[in-house]
Structure formats: C-alpha cells, structure tokens
Design a protein around this motif. Structure first.
Motif, PDB file in Angstrom:
ATOM      1  N   UNK A   1      51.218 -15.609  44.570  1.00 20.77           N
ATOM      2  CA  UNK A   1      51.389 -16.704  43.625  1.00 20.77           C
ATOM      3  C   UNK A   1      50.905 -16.263  42.254  1.00 20.77           C
ATOM      4  N   UNK A   2      51.491 -16.836  41.225  1.00 22.13           N
ATOM      5  CA  UNK A   2      51.088 -16.487  39.861  1.00 22.13           C
ATOM      6  C   UNK A   2      49.601 -16.695  39.662  1.00 22.13           C
ATOM      7  N   UNK A   3      49.081 -17.762  40.250  1.00 24.06           N
ATOM      8  CA  UNK A   3      47.650 -18.050  40.109  1.00 24.06           C
ATOM      9  C   UNK A   3      46.789 -16.958  40.746  1.00 24.06           C
ATOM     10  N   UNK A   4      47.279 -16.395  41.868  1.00 28.47           N
ATOM     11  CA  UNK A   4      46.533 -15.312  42.510  1.00 28.47           C
ATOM     12  C   UNK A   4      46.537 -14.055  41.648  1.00 28.47           C
ATOM     13  N   UNK A   5      47.721 -13.700  41.135  1.00 27.38           N
ATOM     14  CA  UNK A   5      47.829 -12.513  40.290  1.00 27.38           C
ATOM     15  C   UNK A   5      46.971 -12.673  39.042  1.00 27.38           C
ATOM     16  N   UNK A   6      47.042 -13.863  38.422  1.00 25.48           N
ATOM     17  CA  UNK A   6      46.245 -14.107  37.219  1.00 25.48           C
ATOM     18  C   UNK A   6      44.752 -14.047  37.514  1.00 25.48           C
ATOM     19  N   UNK A   7      44.395 -14.334  38.768  1.00 26.37           N
ATOM     20  CA  UNK A   7      42.979 -14.322  39.140  1.00 26.37           C
ATOM     21  C   UNK A   7      42.559 -12.967  39.708  1.00 26.37           C
TER      22      UNK A   7
END
Length: 500
Positions: A460-466
């Motif tokens: 998920x984008x949120x995982x990559x961003x984190x």
C-alpha cells in the motif's frame, strides 16, 4: 578532473565521463550443514563456542587420547561425518582447573603448572621433571602427560629456567593440549620426578548449565546465539532427570532464533506410547523428536554403548540438502548411519504410530544398516500440512538466504529501481532452485515451483511511504516419495496387451 566520477553533478564540462557501477544484488545460498552440540566432555573450554579446524582437532580438544572416550558427549560426536560441528562444553558453576605443583628440594612448591581447562579429568594428568636437553643443571625439561585406555597425550617443554641464574623463561603454551600456563612460584629448580595434578572438578551439572541464559550468550546453548550460521542444535544424554527441562530449552532456543532446528532426545528405555506422550510436549515445526536410542562401538576396545539418538538425525540432516528427506532409504543415508551397530529396540509397526505422533524413528533397513522411518516434526499431530521436515528446512533455507543477501538494501531509497533490483535477485535465486529439481534433486536444494504474488496489493502507498516494502513469495516445496504402490495383475487369465 580524474577519469572516474561518483555522481552526475560532478560532470561540469561537455565531455565523456566514467562512473563505476556497483554489482547488482544477488542471493547467496546459505549453508545447511553447520551443527551445534551442547554436551559434557572431559576436556575443552567451557565459556566459548568450540570451532575445531578438523575432526582431529575436535577430538584432541574435547578428549585428547588418554582421557575418557566412552562418555555420552564423546560418543555423540565421534565416528560421524560432520561437515561443520560446533561444540559447547557443559560444566558446573563450581568447576575448577587442576594444578600440578612442582617442588624444590626443601620441599616447597617452586613451579605451578596450570592446566588448560577445568574438569576432574585434569587430576589424571602427571608432570615429569627431567634433566634439561641443553645440559644446563639450572634448567629442566617437563613432560605433561595423560595416559589411559584411549592412548596418551603429552605436552613437552624443554630447557625451562626459573633458577635465578640468567633470564627467567617465558613458556609458550599456545600449542599445548593439556597445559594453560607454567608459572614460577619460587626461584629455583624443581626436583626431577613425576608429580600429580590436584584440584580439578566438574561441578554440579544442572539444566541451567546446559541452556545458559536466553539472550545473554553466556554458557551452554546460549553460546550459539552468536552463531547465525548454525542450522541444527542438539545435546548429548543429559540424564532422564534433566531431559524435560533441557528439551524445553532447546525448543525455546529454536523459537528465539528461528534460523535453525532442534533435535530432541527421549528417555532411555522408553516405550512407544511414552515417547508419543513426551513428544506432544514439544509440538513445533522446528523441533524433531528422535526415537529410539542406538548402540555404537567405542574407539577404545569396541565395546557397544548406548547413545542418545538426536546425533543420528543431526548427522543425516547436515549431509543432505534441505529439500531431501532425512528418511531417504538410499545407500548414502545408510552409510551416514553406519556407526549404528544395533538399536535399543526394534519398533516394528509401532514406527508408523510414532510418525503420526511427530516422531522420527530409527529402524533397521531390510538390506542392512539403519534409516529413519519418517522425517516429521513434532507439530505433525496438530498441523499435518506442516509436518514434513523438508518443508521446515527449505523454509528456513530460503528465508535465511534471501534476508542475509538483501540486508544491504535496508534504508536504501524505497523506490522502484531499488525494489526491482531486489526482485530480480530473488527471481534468479528461485529460478535456480526450480531448475535444480530437474538437474540433481537428490544432491541440490530445490523447489517444485514458485511465483511472486501481487506486489501492488502487498504494498500500500501508506506502507511504502512509511518505509516498508513487502515481497510476496509463494513457494511449493517437494514431498518425499513416502509410499510407493506396485499395482499388479497376475495369473493365468491375465491378458498382456503389449509383450515385453
């Protein structure tokens, strides 16, 4: 400006520049034959992992000729084809090293010979003071020896001088097998003669001395926490009284580390029913419970001695690729187990019940020698889809190989070009494992098939961003050919459709 630049921003002129490109990520296959044993040996260090250079060095370290070669620890180690064996020696907290006191003519101790390691075995070591090889009456030669049914070992020191006439000797004991140091107590020369060692003690052995403190890497099994390349751990015969606690500690170590498996011993004289009840205490995909004990001839006079069986399974696993079952009935396995002269019990049909209970059972092979009935972990009754030892070992092998190879990418930019480098490396590694099944499945680690999952769904984008990157990998391992059925028609009325 030099020929090579490191970043594009250094290129200030219209010209041609050279930039050194780093090697792409590649997955290096981890070894699977490194074994760790925790055991009571007559000799050797007790506060460090013993990593012998070869089989001869191993035996000279833990039991030099002249010392006992019939104890459980020694019997578990000797006569077996270990590719890489690490050892942790068990002693009690009150263990002490023996000392040889060499007297002068008064008599008073003028030289102490401090033995190399702790243990009661040191009390059998003698110290012989002789005339010096150089002929100087102020000097002396010293032979430090142990003699017994297994042979003899002697450390020889020449022309030692503590007389006060000339410079004192600095005795080099680095290559000695028995002696740790030789220390002057009083100026003078010891009287020629042979003197005993005293003060050596093993101390009281408890389960805690076998296990150490998890997470501390202090003694016993905990010493192996600092060896990430170890693949298999086991112990010698810890005694029936300590068995449950030590087996529980082996399982806890396996769970803590996750990168190795544990082989567990049952009690001597155990019935199949008792073994199944006991094995149920240690249900885990990384634990292998071994039944029954076997007899092995010692290397002193050929006497057959009962040996705890975990060493037999550890030997076979260490010499086979992780995708090949330790229960393979082929001649290579029978040869690996040729140290077994006979079994404590012939389990017969009860071996099948043991398999269902998650027990690896030693049996006699019809063509001679010995093999394992099945290669199953203790989780078999509760998780039959995860029972096969090859599944466990291949899972660890793949995970260790990949994680250890891509760790240099940790904290690299979490962008596609870096991610793709990792993906390609894993692709190439897994493709090699799949290809191995068609090349040499008995001798090479292999898988039946594999594929990547949906990267977009897994990341998920949120995982990559984190700062997280997930690699969805699906692997189909092979099973052993556990049962072979000959479907046969025979008789006078059988119609043979195609003549041979």
């Amino acid at each position: 400006m030099g020929l090579f630049i490191t970043t594009v921003s250094q290129a200030t002129r219209h010209a041609v520049y050279a930039i050194e490109r780093s090697n792409p990520t590649s997955i290096q296959a981890e070894g699977t034959g490194t074994v760790g044993i925790v055991a009571q040996f007559p000799w050797g260090p007790d506060n460090a992992t013993i990593e012998p250079t070869d089989a001869s060095d191993r035996l000279m370290t833990i039991a030099p000729p002249g010392m006992d070669h019939t104890g459980s620890g020694y019997m578990c180690v000797s006569g077996k084809a270990w590719p890489d064996l690490r050892l942790a020696r068990v002693l009690g907290s009150a263990a002490a090293a023996a000392v040889g006191a060499l007297p002068n003519s008064t008599p008073a101790t003028c030289v102490n010979v401090n033995l190399k390691f702790k243990g009661v075995a040191g009390n059998a070591i003698t110290h012989t003071v002789k005339a010096a090889s150089d002929g100087d009456a102020n000097h002396f030669d010293l032979d430090v020896s142990v003699v017994g049914a297994s042979g003899s070992t002697t450390d020889v020191f020449k022309n030692i001088n503590f007389s006060g006439v000339g410079a004192d000797s600095v005795v080099d004991c680095s290559a000695a097998r028995l002696v740790g140091s030789i220390a002057k107590v009083l100026t003078g020369r010891p009287v020629n003669g042979t003197y005993a060692s005293t003060g050596g003690a093993d101390g009281s052995i408890t389960s805690g001395r076998y296990l150490g403190t998890p997470g501390n890497g202090d003694i016993g099994l905990a010493l192996f926490e600092g060896s990430p390349d170890i693949d298999i751990v086991f112990t010698d015969d810890v005694s029936n009284g300590l068995r449950a606690a030590v087996n529980a500690g082996l399982l806890a170590h396996q769970v803590l580390m996750g990168d190795r498996v544990a082989c567990l011993n049952g009690d001597l004289g155990q019935t199949p029913a008792a073994a199944r009840i006991n094995a149920a205490t240690y249900q885990n995909t990384g634990a292998f419970y071994v039944d029954c004990w076997f007899k092995q001839k010692d290397d002193v006079d050929g006497t057959e001695r009962l040996v705890a069986p975990a060493c037999a399974l550890a030997t076979v696993m260490a010499n086979l690729p992780p995708s090949t079952s330790a229960a393979w009935k082929g001649q290579p396995v029978r040869k690996l187990l040729s140290f077994i002269s006979q079994l404590e019990y012939a389990r017969g049909d009860s071996a099948g019940g043991n398999t269902a209970a998650g027990i690896c059972t030693l049996i006699k092979h019809p063509k001679g020698g010995h093999v394992f009935e099945a290669f199953v972990n203790t989780a078999a009754p509760a998780s039959p889809t995860k029972k096969r030892g090859t599944r466990t070992r291949m899972g660890i092998f793949i995970a260790k190989s990949i994680t250890n190879s891509i760790d240099e990418s940790v904290d690299a930019p979490n962008v596609e070009i870096v991610q793709n480098d990792i993906i390609k490396a894993i692709h190439d590694f897994m493709a090699g494992l799949k290809n191995a099944k068609d090349v040499n499945p008995l001798g090479l680690a292999h898988v039946k098939d594999w594929s990547f999952g949906d990267f977009a769904a897994a990341n998920l984008t949120s995982d990559v961003d984190d700062g997280r990157f997930f690699i969805p990998l699906d692997v189909k391992t092979t099973s052993g050919m556990e049962q072979i059925f000959l479907s046969i028609q025979y008789g006078e009325n059988v119609v043979v459709k195609v003549a041979a």
